[in-house]
Design a protein around this motif. Structure first.
Motif, mmCIF file in Angstrom:
data_model
loop_
_atom_site.group_PDB
_atom_site.id
_atom_site.type_symbol
_atom_site.label_atom_id
_atom_site.label_comp_id
_atom_site.label_asym_id
_atom_site.label_seq_id
_atom_site.Cartn_x
_atom_site.Cartn_y
_atom_site.Cartn_z
ATOM 1 N N LYS A 53 0.913 -1.193 -0.109
ATOM 2 C CA LYS A 53 0.008 0.066 0.154
ATOM 3 C C LYS A 53 0.835 1.181 -0.246
ATOM 4 O O LYS A 53 0.483 2.165 0.050
ATOM 5 N N ASP A 54 2.210 1.097 -0.092
ATOM 6 C CA ASP A 54 3.165 2.150 -0.021
ATOM 7 C C ASP A 54 3.724 2.143 -1.242
ATOM 8 O O ASP A 54 4.546 1.344 -1.386
ATOM 9 N N ARG A 55 3.245 2.943 -2.420
ATOM 10 C CA ARG A 55 3.932 3.036 -3.891
ATOM 11 C C ARG A 55 4.616 4.479 -3.802
ATOM 12 O O ARG A 55 5.062 4.923 -4.931
ATOM 13 N N SER A 56 5.098 4.777 -2.552
ATOM 14 C CA SER A 56 5.875 6.139 -2.806
ATOM 15 C C SER A 56 7.018 5.960 -3.231
ATOM 16 O O SER A 56 7.444 4.868 -3.648
ATOM 17 N N THR A 57 7.692 7.153 -3.993
ATOM 18 C CA THR A 57 8.904 7.148 -4.613
ATOM 19 C C THR A 57 9.831 7.807 -3.619
ATOM 20 O O THR A 57 9.623 9.174 -3.025
ATOM 21 N N TYR A 58 11.049 7.354 -3.253
ATOM 22 C CA TYR A 58 12.033 7.770 -2.409
ATOM 23 C C TYR A 58 13.309 7.533 -3.556
ATOM 24 O O TYR A 58 13.735 6.461 -3.650
ATOM 25 N N TYR A 59 13.841 8.761 -3.542
ATOM 26 C CA TYR A 59 15.161 8.626 -4.249
ATOM 27 C C TYR A 59 16.149 9.819 -3.783
ATOM 28 O O TYR A 59 15.897 10.746 -3.403
ATOM 29 N N TRP A 60 17.397 9.757 -4.231
ATOM 30 C CA TRP A 60 18.633 10.434 -3.788
ATOM 31 C C TRP A 60 19.877 10.032 -4.677
ATOM 32 O O TRP A 60 19.962 9.371 -5.260
ATOM 33 N N PRO A 61 20.621 11.157 -4.747
ATOM 34 C CA PRO A 61 21.831 10.947 -5.586
ATOM 35 C C PRO A 61 22.683 10.070 -5.008
ATOM 36 O O PRO A 61 22.769 9.864 -3.705
ATOM 37 N N VAL A 62 23.261 9.194 -6.011
ATOM 38 C CA VAL A 62 24.104 7.993 -5.578
ATOM 39 C C VAL A 62 25.458 8.538 -4.860
ATOM 40 O O VAL A 62 25.655 9.593 -5.140
ATOM 41 N N LEU A 63 26.102 7.626 -4.143
ATOM 42 C CA LEU A 63 27.223 7.937 -3.558
ATOM 43 C C LEU A 63 28.417 7.205 -4.142
ATOM 44 O O LEU A 63 28.128 5.801 -4.521
ATOM 45 N N ARG A 64 29.640 7.754 -4.665
ATOM 46 C CA ARG A 64 30.551 7.003 -5.309
ATOM 47 C C ARG A 64 31.748 7.076 -4.598
ATOM 48 O O ARG A 64 32.161 8.097 -4.098
ATOM 49 N N VAL A 65 32.640 5.966 -4.969
ATOM 50 C CA VAL A 65 34.070 6.258 -4.496
ATOM 51 C C VAL A 65 34.841 6.225 -5.642
ATOM 52 O O VAL A 65 34.932 5.727 -6.723
ATOM 53 N N LEU B 155 8.869 12.665 7.303
ATOM 54 C CA LEU B 155 9.684 11.420 6.671
ATOM 55 C C LEU B 155 11.080 11.667 7.224
ATOM 56 O O LEU B 155 11.793 12.777 7.078
ATOM 57 N N THR B 156 11.841 10.695 7.638
ATOM 58 C CA THR B 156 13.054 10.634 7.964
ATOM 59 C C THR B 156 13.809 9.389 7.423
ATOM 60 O O THR B 156 13.390 8.315 7.132
ATOM 61 N N MET B 157 15.202 9.570 6.827
ATOM 62 C CA MET B 157 15.687 8.482 6.131
ATOM 63 C C MET B 157 17.191 8.380 6.662
ATOM 64 O O MET B 157 17.740 9.405 6.962
ATOM 65 N N ARG B 158 17.811 7.129 6.740
ATOM 66 C CA ARG B 158 19.043 7.153 7.032
ATOM 67 C C ARG B 158 19.792 6.006 6.266
ATOM 68 O O ARG B 158 19.258 4.821 6.010
ATOM 69 N N LEU B 159 21.031 6.308 5.635
ATOM 70 C CA LEU B 159 21.358 5.555 4.616
ATOM 71 C C LEU B 159 22.725 5.153 5.116
ATOM 72 O O LEU B 159 23.546 6.128 5.567
ATOM 73 N N VAL B 160 23.253 3.974 5.217
ATOM 74 C CA VAL B 160 24.504 3.499 5.901
ATOM 75 C C VAL B 160 25.390 2.966 4.775
ATOM 76 O O VAL B 160 24.889 2.033 3.921
ATOM 77 N N TYR B 161 26.484 3.168 4.641
ATOM 78 C CA TYR B 161 27.568 2.821 3.643
ATOM 79 C C TYR B 161 28.829 2.233 4.027
ATOM 80 O O TYR B 161 29.338 2.639 4.995
ATOM 81 N N ASP B 162 29.126 1.013 3.851
ATOM 82 C CA ASP B 162 30.324 0.529 4.244
ATOM 83 C C ASP B 162 31.325 0.793 3.115
ATOM 84 O O ASP B 162 31.624 0.403 2.152
ATOM 85 N N VAL B 163 32.255 1.859 3.347
ATOM 86 C CA VAL B 163 33.324 2.466 2.602
ATOM 87 C C VAL B 163 34.260 2.696 3.225
ATOM 88 O O VAL B 163 34.423 3.323 4.339
ATOM 89 N N GLN B 164 35.689 2.627 2.876
ATOM 90 C CA GLN B 164 36.866 2.682 3.455
ATOM 91 C C GLN B 164 36.870 3.946 3.402
ATOM 92 O O GLN B 164 36.779 4.849 2.325
ATOM 93 N N ALA B 165 37.668 4.551 4.489
ATOM 94 C CA ALA B 165 37.814 6.059 4.658
ATOM 95 C C ALA B 165 38.906 6.568 3.648
ATOM 96 O O ALA B 165 40.030 5.684 3.766
ATOM 97 N N ILE C 269 29.790 3.343 -8.194
ATOM 98 C CA ILE C 269 28.550 3.587 -7.355
ATOM 99 C C ILE C 269 28.560 2.593 -6.025
ATOM 100 O O ILE C 269 28.755 1.463 -6.179
ATOM 101 N N LEU C 270 28.245 3.101 -5.049
ATOM 102 C CA LEU C 270 28.116 2.209 -3.791
ATOM 103 C C LEU C 270 26.731 2.108 -3.341
ATOM 104 O O LEU C 270 25.934 3.088 -3.469
ATOM 105 N N GLN C 271 26.468 1.034 -3.027
ATOM 106 C CA GLN C 271 24.908 0.578 -2.625
ATOM 107 C C GLN C 271 24.777 0.940 -1.143
ATOM 108 O O GLN C 271 25.620 0.330 -0.507
ATOM 109 N N ALA C 272 23.824 1.455 -0.688
ATOM 110 C CA ALA C 272 23.766 1.534 0.765
ATOM 111 C C ALA C 272 23.674 0.204 1.409
ATOM 112 O O ALA C 272 22.826 -0.722 0.461
#
Length: 506
Positions: A295-307, A442-452, A330-333
């Motif tokens: 019942k949630d067909r909302s669209t959630y979108y954000w610019p990708v993160l890249r290394v 609406l709150t969103m939290r994106l977590v990425y495993d990326v080397q510093a 391109i890094l996937q969350a």
């Protein structure tokens, strides 16, 4: 999941392509330029047109700053909005092409102090003036009136670099390399992780070392308002995945409907699976969704993160990707947590279906911070947030991007001409502006495993960066997030009731 329908490109989009092609400011990939400006400053950086000086028109120009016309158009007649949005997208394309010419013309700028003004800024002003005239005529034809001073918004300025770090020649003598010493391959050199020495970023348009900060040295700075007696304290979580479907495009259905590559950078999508520039509300309502809650067909979108590690991704030679300085893997969350929360002062009302909200500003580096809403942190340190820096996380900690959307609605409109004024943020105590209603936030939290990334001698190696307009130099303050509410009406009422009762729902 595939699209449920295929739509033809609109005649408006075709006309826009022709219009943007009229400003042919350079070809090929981006070439490295000196980009040492720091975001979130109160100086001339991020100010509007009219502040340029002759001394800025040199090889030391970092980027181009143009007034953001769209933010000033708060009252566009409904019948003119599609045309106006299309013309605004053409303005964006013109700035992007002008920046590409700037990036490719460092040698000419070094030889002639007037080159940038004569060959880039003056033609850009002429082309912008033609678009502004068309916007004015379209608004007047539909019974509206363009804002005063819109003619002045045709003029753009060249912004100089700031805080230039020391650069080291290959010979190691510490002298400054000449502006023409970079390679012609978009700033990529073998053996150094794709970095262009002294210029920042794999494509030569950022980020730079000054764009990063050690999160362990940041003081806690997160404050939340206290809940009042009538607060809506519940939460509603919707689980929509992390874009395992690899749904990407460089469109922006909110800001540039009907325009291909209207965003000039790549978006991750979760939720609605029929979201592109040509999707109608009916298309969205009938689409598949990646959300568990159908019942949630909302669209959630954000610019990708890249290394930027020297590698390339599928869009290395495409618009919005490598052609516009968005390069690297391109890094996937690892996590994409979507949660609606209540209001600390009172009850909330259900969002209207197809409500559109943009939080943050993709042009905040040149626009200034009025609409900026970036939050960067690391797991284990989320009581401290960065707005104008990317975080350097310690071992075992992961990068976090978080967003808190506007939570007040004008009670009437699902969108506005500038895509801003129909919604608003609550104040520090949680109160909405007069005549606005509290809605689920609406709150969103994106977590990425990326080397510093590492920083040595003022240079950053293997940085990560958010996609953006090339002239924004991949600054962290440009992070933003987009949402269209396509919840079933009854389900959205359930969301509001859950928050108002203080329940934890999903």
């Amino acid at each position: 999941m595939g699209r449920t329908s295929r739509k033809r490109r609109s005649t408006l989009a075709t006309r826009m392509t022709i219009a943007s092609a009229a400003l042919l400011l350079g070809g090929g990939g981006l070439v490295a330029v000196n980009v040492y400006a720091s975001a979130h400053e109160d100086s001339a950086e991020g100010q509007g047109a009219g502040s340029g000086t002759q001394t800025q028109q040199t090889q030391q120009v970092a980027t181009i700053d143009c007034p953001d016309v769209g933010t000033q158009l708060s009252d566009v007649p409904d019948g003119a909005r599609d045309e106006v949005d299309g013309e605004l997208a053409t303005l964006d394309s013109q700035v992007t092409q002008a920046y590409q010419r700037l990036a490719a013309s460092r040698d000419a700028a070094a030889r002639d102090p007037r080159f940038v003004q004569n060959s880039i800024l003056d033609p850009l002003k002429k082309n912008r003036s033609a678009i502004l005239d068309r916007i004015r005529l379209e608004m007047e034809r539909r019974g509206g009136q363009a804002p005063d001073g819109m003619n002045d918004m045709a003029e753009c300025t060249a912004q100089p670099p700031k805080d230039q770090p020391p650069q080291e020649q290959p010979g190691g003598d510490g002298s400054q390399p000449s502006p023409s010493s970079s390679s012609g391959d978009g700033g990529q050199q073998p053996g150094n992780g794709g970095q262009q020495p002294g210029n920042g970023g794999q494509a030569g348009n950022g980020p730079v070392a000054a764009d990063f900060a050690d999160i362990t040295k940041v003081q806690p700075n997160v404050q939340k308002p206290r809940n009042g007696r009538g607060a809506s304290t519940g939460t509603f979580t919707t689980r929509c995945g992390v874009n395992d479907n690899k749904k990407f495009n460089t469109d922006n259905i909110i800001v540039a409907p009907g325009v291909a590559n209207g965003a000039h950078h790549l978006h991750d999508y979760v939720g609605n699976q029929d979201n592109d520039a040509f999707s109608s509300n009916d298309d969205l309502a009938n689409a598949d969704t990646s959300c568990r809650n159908q019942k949630d067909r909302s669209t959630y979108y954000w610019p990708v993160l890249r290394v930027q590690d020297g590698s390339q991704d599928f869009d290395a030679d495409k618009d919005g990707g490598g052609k516009e300085g968005n390069v690297g893997k391109i890094l996937q969350a690892e996590k994409a947590q979507i949660k609606f929360v209540g209001n600390p002062r009172g009850k909330v009302v259900a969002m209207p279906r197809f409500l559109r909200i943009i939080t943050g500003d993709a042009k905040a580096f040149t626009n200034g911070t009025a609409n900026a809403n970036a939050h960067w942190s690391c797991t284990g340190f989320e009581d401290r947030q960065l707005t104008d820096k990317y975080p350097l996380c310690p071992d075992g900690s992961k990068v976090v991007r978080s967003f808190a959307f506007q939570s007040c609605w004008d009670g009437q409109n699902i969108d506005s001409a500038n895509h801003r004024t129909h919604v608003a943020f609550a104040d520090g105590n949680g109160n909405c502006p007069a005549n606005f209603k509290a809605i689920p936030q609406l709150t969103m939290r994106l977590v990425y495993d990326v080397q510093a990334p590492t920083i040595e001698n003022g240079q950053v190696k293997n940085p990560f960066a958010v996609d953006g307009f090339p002239e924004q130099l991949h600054k962290p303050i440009t992070d933003h997030d987009d949402f269209i509410n396509v919840f079933d009406d009854a389900e959205m009422k359930r969301v509001a009731n859950c928050l108002n009762r203080g329940d934890r729902c999903s």
